[in-house]
Design an enzyme around this catalytic site. Sequence first.
Site, PDB file in Angstrom:
ATOM      1  CG  ASP A   1      -3.579  -7.227   8.026  1.00 46.52           C
ATOM      2  OD1 ASP A   1      -4.213  -7.899   7.179  1.00 46.52           O
ATOM      3  OD2 ASP A   1      -3.313  -6.029   7.887  1.00 46.52           O
TER       4      ASP A   1
ATOM      5  CE  LYS B   1      -1.560  -7.582   0.631  1.00 43.27           C
ATOM      6  NZ  LYS B   1      -0.570  -7.409   1.721  1.00 43.27           N
TER       7      LYS B   1
ATOM      8  CG  ASP C   1      -6.025  -5.034   1.167  1.00 46.23           C
ATOM      9  OD1 ASP C   1      -6.754  -5.840   1.745  1.00 46.23           O
ATOM     10  OD2 ASP C   1      -5.030  -4.500   1.698  1.00 46.23           O
TER      11      ASP C   1
ATOM     12  CG  ASP D   1      -2.103   0.846   1.152  1.00 44.13           C
ATOM     13  OD1 ASP D   1      -2.208   1.601   0.169  1.00 44.13           O
ATOM     14  OD2 ASP D   1      -2.948   0.765   2.059  1.00 44.13           O
TER      15      ASP D   1
HETATM   16  C1  GLA Z   1      -4.617  -4.793   4.638  1.00 38.97           C
HETATM   17  C2  GLA Z   1      -3.842  -6.041   4.192  1.00 38.97           C
HETATM   18  C3  GLA Z   1      -2.389  -5.916   4.606  1.00 38.97           C
HETATM   19  C4  GLA Z   1      -1.790  -4.663   3.988  1.00 38.97           C
HETATM   20  C5  GLA Z   1      -2.598  -3.448   4.401  1.00 38.97           C
HETATM   21  C6  GLA Z   1      -2.161  -2.192   3.668  1.00 38.97           C
HETATM   22  O1  GLA Z   1      -4.706  -4.716   6.014  1.00 38.97           O
HETATM   23  O2  GLA Z   1      -4.429  -7.192   4.751  1.00 38.97           O
HETATM   24  O3  GLA Z   1      -1.663  -7.072   4.230  1.00 38.97           O
HETATM   25  O4  GLA Z   1      -1.764  -4.804   2.594  1.00 38.97           O
HETATM   26  O5  GLA Z   1      -3.984  -3.631   4.132  1.00 38.97           O
HETATM   27  O6  GLA Z   1      -2.903  -1.082   4.033  1.00 38.97           O
END
Ligand code: GLA
Length: 399
Positions: free
Chosen positions: A219, A162, A164, A86
């Site tokens: 996470d 990736k 999200d 991110d």
């Molecule tokens: C989510 C994802 C993390 C990361 C953050 C970034 O929480 O699960 O792995 O990518 O966003 O903001």
Amino acid sequence: MGKRRCAVVALLATIMAVIMELAPLTVATSRRNMLTNGLGMTPPMGWNSWNHFGCNIDETMIRETADAVVSTGLSKIGYEYVNIDDCWAEISRDDKGNLVPKKSIFPYGIKVLADYVHRKGLKLGIYSDAGYFTCSKKMPGSLDHEERDAKTFASWGIDYLKYDNCNTDGSKPTVRYPVMTRALMKAGRPIFFSLCEWGDMHPAEWGAPVGNSWRTTNDIADNWESMISRADQNEVYAEYARPGGWNDLDMLEVGNGGMTEDEYIVHFSLWAISKAPLLLGCNLRNMTEKTMKIITNKEVIAVNQDPYGFQAKKVRMEGDQEIWAARLSDYRISVVLLNRGPVRYSTTARWGDIGLDPKTEVEARDLWEHKTLRTHFVGNLTATLGSHSCKFYVLKPIA
Ligand code: GLA
């Protein structure tokens, strides 16, 4: 037993035998229904910026990380993806609607960086979101811009996305994620597609035709409880892992300092035997020898990268003692003996639990000691384990 009962029992036995015969076929058949971008035939290996750096990223750090992947020898043993998470883009799109790399941290844009990473023989990954903004809210997501963004990523030479699940329109991931799948297919470049909806809608059940991996957990944090609970949550989906589509229990914390050496060994072992993506999450420019020793264990990595791609299951659990096992190619079995408790304890892997005939004699390779044990084992194998530690063996039947 009456004649009738005998006949029923015989019939049931025949049905069971047929089911057992068909079991491998069912697995093989289910592997047909999947994304055919040809990527992820073994779990992806590489690095991601989030666990260590969060939003604190820039071009220099990413370049230096790519340099480190090569100079430390990590690239030689399979680590190839350098993934930007991110916070890499400006908060607004340009007047044509394109995502814009944040000028203050990526002054030369992403394509130049991708070229640099490719020249080193590595691959570049990037991050977006199936919502209006990413989880940090510091950059836009790709919702309603999927085709445009997929084309942008392809034109930059991106190899891994990736995706999200924050700040959405409230529709289900099962609706929003396939839109990006189709956009990537049209974009003209094979891009590994990593679904990150944290296991909310059981993506293991629908992810195979949509992406190459799917997060099954929330996470991870750099501590034992967080790490081990992710392994537990992910384990229940073991049947769904396969070449081309993997359960993802989040990125590695090895080397970030929050766990003991034994705990990081457990972390790396469980991720490896679970056929998880091995995405390092520490600062590769500044690693201790202990960290290097863990993440470069080629024998453990070989289990993760085994061509069969069977994810380990917990086959026995007695209090704090657990046995995790998975079949490997070449008639071998991988097994982790784990002590989750606070004190030293002895634990036993029994052949009946791990898919071996009780009479089979095996040779045991200890993957952390890098030693083949002198004794051969029949029926079971016992080890004494310290608190929060494990043994990782590959067992090979002796012909
Ligand atoms: C989510 C994802 C993390 C990361 C953050 C970034 O929480 O699960 O792995 O990518 O966003 O903001």
